[in-house]
Design a protein around this motif. Structure first.
Motif, PDB file in Angstrom:
ATOM      1  N   PRO A  34       0.813  -1.215   0.000  1.00  0.00           N
ATOM      2  CA  PRO A  34       0.000   0.000   0.000  1.00  0.00           C
ATOM      3  C   PRO A  34       0.846   1.264   0.000  1.00  0.00           C
ATOM      4  CG  PRO A  34       0.076  -0.942   2.188  1.00  0.00           C
ATOM      5  CD  PRO A  34       0.811  -1.901   1.289  1.00  0.00           C
ATOM      6  N   GLY A  35       0.321   2.327  -0.619  1.00  0.00           N
ATOM      7  CA  GLY A  35       0.896   3.649  -0.448  1.00  0.00           C
ATOM      8  C   GLY A  35       2.138   3.935  -1.259  1.00  0.00           C
ATOM      9  N   ILE A  36       3.136   4.447  -0.588  1.00  0.00           N
ATOM     10  CA  ILE A  36       4.307   5.010  -1.250  1.00  0.00           C
ATOM     11  C   ILE A  36       5.340   3.932  -1.562  1.00  0.00           C
ATOM     12  CG2 ILE A  36       3.994   7.238  -0.126  1.00  0.00           C
ATOM     13  CD1 ILE A  36       6.184   6.419   1.861  1.00  0.00           C
ATOM     14  N   VAL A  37       6.391   4.323  -2.258  1.00  0.00           N
ATOM     15  CA  VAL A  37       7.492   3.428  -2.574  1.00  0.00           C
ATOM     16  C   VAL A  37       8.091   2.884  -1.283  1.00  0.00           C
ATOM     17  CG1 VAL A  37       9.842   3.382  -3.490  1.00  0.00           C
ATOM     18  CG2 VAL A  37       8.021   4.498  -4.784  1.00  0.00           C
ATOM     19  N   ARG A  38       8.306   1.583  -1.250  1.00  0.00           N
ATOM     20  CA  ARG A  38       8.816   0.915  -0.050  1.00  0.00           C
ATOM     21  C   ARG A  38       9.998   0.037  -0.394  1.00  0.00           C
ATOM     22  NH1 ARG A  38       4.728   1.234   3.833  1.00  0.00           N
ATOM     23  NH2 ARG A  38       2.795   2.123   3.013  1.00  0.00           N
ATOM     24  N   VAL A  39      10.940  -0.065   0.536  1.00  0.00           N
ATOM     25  CA  VAL A  39      12.151  -0.850   0.285  1.00  0.00           C
ATOM     26  C   VAL A  39      12.288  -2.044   1.217  1.00  0.00           C
ATOM     27  CG1 VAL A  39      13.336   1.178  -0.617  1.00  0.00           C
ATOM     28  CG2 VAL A  39      13.586   0.572   1.799  1.00  0.00           C
ATOM     29  N   LEU A  40      11.454  -2.146   2.220  1.00  0.00           N
ATOM     30  CA  LEU A  40      11.532  -3.250   3.178  1.00  0.00           C
ATOM     31  C   LEU A  40      10.506  -4.308   2.833  1.00  0.00           C
ATOM     32  CD1 LEU A  40      11.939  -1.217   6.479  1.00  0.00           C
ATOM     33  CD2 LEU A  40      13.727  -2.237   5.057  1.00  0.00           C
ATOM     34  N   ASP A  41      10.935  -5.562   2.814  1.00  0.00           N
ATOM     35  CA  ASP A  41      10.022  -6.603   2.338  1.00  0.00           C
ATOM     36  C   ASP A  41       8.801  -6.769   3.237  1.00  0.00           C
ATOM     37  OD1 ASP A  41      12.130  -9.489   3.288  1.00  0.00           O
ATOM     38  OD2 ASP A  41      11.373  -7.768   4.428  1.00  0.00           O
ATOM     39  N   HIS A  42       8.939  -6.519   4.525  1.00  0.00           N
ATOM     40  CA  HIS A  42       7.797  -6.733   5.411  1.00  0.00           C
ATOM     41  C   HIS A  42       6.710  -5.671   5.214  1.00  0.00           C
ATOM     42  CE1 HIS A  42      10.144  -3.910   8.021  1.00  0.00           C
ATOM     43  NE2 HIS A  42       8.935  -3.434   8.251  1.00  0.00           N
ATOM     44  N   GLU A  43       6.999  -4.636   4.442  1.00  0.00           N
ATOM     45  CA  GLU A  43       5.999  -3.607   4.162  1.00  0.00           C
ATOM     46  C   GLU A  43       5.124  -3.969   2.964  1.00  0.00           C
ATOM     47  OE1 GLU A  43       7.694   0.599   5.468  1.00  0.00           O
ATOM     48  OE2 GLU A  43       9.008  -0.348   3.985  1.00  0.00           O
ATOM     49  N   TYR A  44       5.439  -5.058   2.301  1.00  0.00           N
ATOM     50  CA  TYR A  44       4.654  -5.503   1.154  1.00  0.00           C
ATOM     51  C   TYR A  44       3.666  -6.579   1.589  1.00  0.00           C
ATOM     52  CZ  TYR A  44       7.583  -2.838  -2.007  1.00  0.00           C
ATOM     53  OH  TYR A  44       8.213  -1.815  -2.651  1.00  0.00           O
ATOM     54  N   SER A  45       2.459  -6.496   1.045  1.00  0.00           N
ATOM     55  CA  SER A  45       1.376  -7.377   1.483  1.00  0.00           C
ATOM     56  C   SER A  45       1.216  -8.613   0.616  1.00  0.00           C
ATOM     57  CB  SER A  45       0.052  -6.606   1.478  1.00  0.00           C
ATOM     58  OG  SER A  45       0.137  -5.440   2.273  1.00  0.00           O
ATOM     59  N   TYR A  46       1.523  -8.497  -0.666  1.00  0.00           N
ATOM     60  CA  TYR A  46       1.274  -9.597  -1.595  1.00  0.00           C
ATOM     61  C   TYR A  46       2.540  -9.898  -2.400  1.00  0.00           C
ATOM     62  CZ  TYR A  46      -3.445  -8.171  -0.443  1.00  0.00           C
ATOM     63  OH  TYR A  46      -4.575  -7.826   0.236  1.00  0.00           O
ATOM     64  N   TRP A  47       2.735 -11.209  -2.654  1.00  0.00           N
ATOM     65  CA  TRP A  47       3.948 -11.660  -3.321  1.00  0.00           C
ATOM     66  C   TRP A  47       3.623 -12.668  -4.421  1.00  0.00           C
ATOM     67  CZ3 TRP A  47       8.901 -10.026  -2.009  1.00  0.00           C
ATOM     68  CH2 TRP A  47       8.988  -9.199  -0.881  1.00  0.00           C
ATOM     69  N   GLY A  48       4.432 -12.630  -5.480  1.00  0.00           N
ATOM     70  CA  GLY A  48       4.335 -13.655  -6.487  1.00  0.00           C
ATOM     71  C   GLY A  48       5.153 -14.875  -6.095  1.00  0.00           C
ATOM     72  N   GLN A  49       5.159 -15.865  -6.974  1.00  0.00           N
ATOM     73  CA  GLN A  49       5.846 -17.122  -6.667  1.00  0.00           C
ATOM     74  C   GLN A  49       7.317 -17.083  -7.038  1.00  0.00           C
ATOM     75  OE1 GLN A  49       4.238 -16.598  -9.437  1.00  0.00           O
ATOM     76  NE2 GLN A  49       5.637 -17.403 -10.996  1.00  0.00           N
ATOM     77  N   GLY A  50       7.715 -16.085  -7.806  1.00  0.00           N
ATOM     78  CA  GLY A  50       9.115 -15.911  -8.166  1.00  0.00           C
ATOM     79  C   GLY A  50       9.461 -16.493  -9.527  1.00  0.00           C
TER      80      GLY A  50
END
Length: 123
Positions: free
Chosen positions: A100-116
């Motif tokens: 959500p929101g602004i540009v973020r650099v820490l992984d724990h600030e991201y809510s959703y992830w792909g499988q890679g």
């Protein structure tokens, strides 16, 4: 909620280029800041790049600055990572993430992830 699927990984020689794509399912893609992270075997996940909701603001990790470019197309619900002048140390599984929101650099600030998607750079 948003579901993310990465593609475009593969094997490339040092000095070459690859373009990763991340497709997002969901109608709220444009409300998320997006990021790319990578994780090499035996190493912690590393921030690569991030882009704001509108695409007007970007941020890069020091190891990729000047070589990688992040972009997004909100009409297509996609975020991209153009990787140029690749080095063997770029070898890793690359993940896209939505937050959500602004540009973020820490992984724990991201809510959703792909499988890679795996990227391998040969020397």
């Amino acid at each position: 909620q948003v579901q993310l699927v990465e593609s475009g990984g593969g094997l490339v020689q040092a000095g070459g280029s690859l373009r990763l794509s991340c497709a997002a399912a969901g109608r709220t893609f444009s409300t998320y800041a997006m990021g790319w992270f990578r994780q090499a075997p035996g190493k912690e996940r590393e921030f690569v790049a991030a882009i704001s909701r509108s695409g007007t603001s970007t941020h890069y990790g020091d190891s990729v600055k000047g070589r990688f470019t992040i972009s997004r197309d909100n009409a297509k619900n996609r975020v991209y990572l153009q990787m140029n002048s690749q080095k063997p140390e770029d070898t890793a599984v690359y993940y896209c993430a939505a937050g959500p929101g602004i540009v973020r650099v820490l992984d724990h600030e991201y809510s959703y992830w792909g499988q890679g998607t795996q990227v391998t750079v040969s020397s």
